[in-house]
Design a protein around this motif. Structure first.
Motif, PDB file in Angstrom:
ATOM      1  N   SER A 198       5.458  48.094  29.006  1.00 21.10           N
ATOM      2  CA  SER A 198       5.494  49.459  30.220  1.00 21.10           C
ATOM      3  C   SER A 198       6.281  47.606  31.518  1.00 21.10           C
ATOM      4  O   SER A 198       7.348  48.665  31.889  1.00 21.10           O
ATOM      5  CB  SER A 198       4.589  49.639  30.864  1.00 21.10           C
ATOM      6  OG  SER A 198       4.102  49.053  31.625  1.00 21.10           O
ATOM      7  N   GLU A 221       9.716  47.882  29.888  1.00 14.36           N
ATOM      8  CA  GLU A 221      10.614  48.562  30.502  1.00 14.36           C
ATOM      9  C   GLU A 221      11.191  49.409  31.890  1.00 14.36           C
ATOM     10  O   GLU A 221      12.416  49.225  32.067  1.00 14.36           O
ATOM     11  CB  GLU A 221       9.571  49.701  29.685  1.00 14.36           C
ATOM     12  CG  GLU A 221       9.585  50.508  28.449  1.00 14.36           C
ATOM     13  CD  GLU A 221       8.310  51.431  28.391  1.00 14.36           C
ATOM     14  OE1 GLU A 221       8.507  52.120  29.184  1.00 14.36           O
ATOM     15  OE2 GLU A 221       8.471  51.614  26.979  1.00 14.36           O
ATOM     16  N   ASN A 234      14.394  46.819  31.884  1.00  8.13           N
ATOM     17  CA  ASN A 234      15.843  47.430  31.027  1.00  8.13           C
ATOM     18  C   ASN A 234      16.322  48.550  32.070  1.00  8.13           C
ATOM     19  O   ASN A 234      17.258  48.992  31.723  1.00  8.13           O
ATOM     20  CB  ASN A 234      15.332  48.480  29.864  1.00  8.13           C
ATOM     21  CG  ASN A 234      14.572  46.996  28.689  1.00  8.13           C
ATOM     22  OD1 ASN A 234      14.923  45.789  28.869  1.00  8.13           O
ATOM     23  ND2 ASN A 234      14.162  47.271  28.028  1.00  8.13           N
TER      24      ASN A 234
END
Length: 96
Positions: free
Chosen positions: A36, A39, A42
């Protein structure tokens, strides 16, 4: 992406490490936290960031190579097990 026990075992197999079943229950939430976080990374806009070749801006300081006799050949060969007048003699290790 959420990991399950099957994925943890596959990762462990790829990493060639053994994981007990007790450890799998601990690893699932920890590895999900890592994913997570990745992410979140990103989501950052990196379109204006130049790729790094080196971590700092330092450049090499070059100097001229100067040949000088630091040690005499006789002194350098003094502690060699086998030698000729100028060279170390070592056993052959590469076969053709």
């Amino acid at each position: 992406m959420n990991l399950d026990a099957k994925t943890i075992h596959k990762i462990a197999d790829l990493a060639r490490i053994h994981i007990d079943e007790k450890q799998v229950d601990i690893l699932i939430p920890e590895m999900n936290k890592i994913l997570s976080f990745m992410e979140k990374l990103n989501e950052l806009d990196t379109s204006n960031v130049k790729p790094l070749v080196y971590m700092n801006e330092s450049v090499n300081v070059w100097r001229e190579d100067v040949v000088k006799q630091e040690i005499a050949t006789v002194d350098g060969l003094k502690n060699a097990a086998k030698h000729t007048d100028q060279f170390f003699m070592v056993p052959k290790i590469i076969e053709k």
